[in-house]
Design a protein around this motif. Structure first.
Motif, short mmCIF file in Angstrom:
data_model
loop_
_atom_site.label_atom_id
_atom_site.label_comp_id
_atom_site.label_asym_id
_atom_site.label_seq_id
_atom_site.Cartn_x
_atom_site.Cartn_y
_atom_site.Cartn_z
N GLY A 1 -15.04 -28.73 24.21
CA GLY A 1 -13.85 -29.51 24.52
C GLY A 1 -13.79 -30.88 23.88
N LEU A 2 -14.85 -31.27 23.20
CA LEU A 2 -14.86 -32.60 22.57
C LEU A 2 -14.04 -32.59 21.29
N LEU A 3 -13.18 -33.56 21.15
CA LEU A 3 -12.41 -33.73 19.94
C LEU A 3 -13.29 -34.31 18.85
N GLU A 4 -12.92 -34.10 17.61
CA GLU A 4 -13.73 -34.55 16.49
C GLU A 4 -13.97 -36.05 16.51
N GLU A 5 -13.00 -36.82 17.01
CA GLU A 5 -13.14 -38.27 17.02
C GLU A 5 -13.97 -38.80 18.20
N THR A 6 -14.35 -37.93 19.12
CA THR A 6 -15.15 -38.34 20.27
C THR A 6 -16.63 -38.23 19.91
N PRO A 7 -17.38 -39.30 20.10
CA PRO A 7 -18.82 -39.23 19.79
C PRO A 7 -19.51 -38.18 20.67
N SER A 8 -20.44 -37.44 20.06
CA SER A 8 -21.16 -36.42 20.85
C SER A 8 -22.11 -37.08 21.84
N ALA A 9 -22.44 -38.35 21.61
CA ALA A 9 -23.28 -39.09 22.56
C ALA A 9 -22.37 -39.68 23.63
N CYS A 10 -21.83 -38.78 24.45
CA CYS A 10 -20.93 -39.21 25.51
C CYS A 10 -21.43 -38.68 26.84
N GLU A 11 -20.81 -39.15 27.89
CA GLU A 11 -21.20 -38.73 29.23
C GLU A 11 -19.95 -38.38 30.04
N VAL A 12 -20.06 -37.31 30.80
CA VAL A 12 -18.98 -36.90 31.68
C VAL A 12 -19.59 -36.47 33.02
N THR A 13 -18.90 -36.81 34.08
CA THR A 13 -19.30 -36.35 35.41
C THR A 13 -18.44 -35.15 35.77
N LEU A 14 -19.09 -34.06 36.18
CA LEU A 14 -18.41 -32.88 36.70
C LEU A 14 -18.73 -32.81 38.19
N ARG A 15 -17.73 -33.02 39.01
CA ARG A 15 -17.92 -32.96 40.45
C ARG A 15 -17.23 -31.70 40.97
N LEU A 16 -18.01 -30.79 41.53
CA LEU A 16 -17.50 -29.52 42.03
C LEU A 16 -17.31 -29.65 43.54
N VAL A 17 -16.07 -29.48 43.98
CA VAL A 17 -15.71 -29.77 45.36
C VAL A 17 -15.02 -28.58 46.02
N ASP A 18 -14.76 -28.73 47.31
CA ASP A 18 -14.02 -27.73 48.06
C ASP A 18 -12.59 -28.23 48.28
N ASP A 19 -11.80 -27.43 48.99
CA ASP A 19 -10.37 -27.72 49.17
C ASP A 19 -10.10 -29.09 49.78
N ASP A 20 -10.85 -29.48 50.80
CA ASP A 20 -10.57 -30.73 51.50
C ASP A 20 -10.66 -31.95 50.57
N GLU A 21 -11.73 -32.04 49.80
CA GLU A 21 -11.87 -33.18 48.90
C GLU A 21 -10.83 -33.14 47.79
N SER A 22 -10.55 -31.96 47.26
CA SER A 22 -9.54 -31.83 46.23
C SER A 22 -8.17 -32.25 46.76
#
Length: 162
Positions: free
Chosen positions: A30-51
């Motif tokens: 999903g990274l675009l060519e202009e986005t450095p590969s040395a990047c950080e992303v948080t993936l938070r997996l939640v249930d219905d209530d938090e969403s």
């Protein structure tokens, strides 16, 4: 250098979640060519209530949603400072992903991949508010998913390859 993923499991349904390795593949795709590969992303997996809470708080919609994107807006250019580029946070609602995959007759892993890539494109400034933007963003999604061997997520179930 590979993107750094901070995976937060805040769900009662961990059995429905992909592995960190799968998320790594999808984030890289999903990274675009202009986005450095040395990047950080948080993936938070939640249930219905938090969403539902986050969707109501930030988008004014009182219901759970599949993915929410929260781009990080740095006060300085971290990449220029030699730091990781913080892309932001993706909050993905596990039960919603499972429901949608079933309703749309998609393989669960394929739907996960689509939502991760879709959310990452948002973190990188892509949007789908206008029709031209939507077409461009969907084309990016289709191309990145096709490179992973995943069928067009926007095709109807009767025309999509299973």
């Amino acid at each position: 250098m590979k993107p750094l993923i901070d995976l937060q499991m805040a769900t009662d349904h961990p059995q429905a979640c992909p592995s960190l390795e799968a998320f790594q593949v999808w984030v890289e795709a999903g990274l675009l060519e202009e986005t450095p590969s040395a990047c950080e992303v948080t993936l938070r997996l939640v249930d219905d209530d938090e969403s539902r809470y986050l969707n109501a708080s930030y988008r004014g919609k009182d219901k759970p949603t599949n993915v929410l994107s929260f781009p990080f807006d740095a006060p300085i250019d971290l990449a220029a400072a030699g730091e990781l580029t913080l892309l932001g946070d993706l909050v993905i609602c596990v039960p919603q992903v499972v429901r949608e995959a079933e309703e749309q007759q998609k393989q669960l892993q394929h739907h996960w991949a689509h939502l991760v890539i879709h959310g990452l494109l948002h973190l990188q400034g892509k949007d789908h508010q206008e029709e031209a933007e939507a077409e461009a963003m969907e084309a990016l999604e289709r191309a990145r998913l096709a490179a992973l061997g995943i069928p067009d997520p926007y095709a109807s179930p009767d025309t999509r390859h299973q």
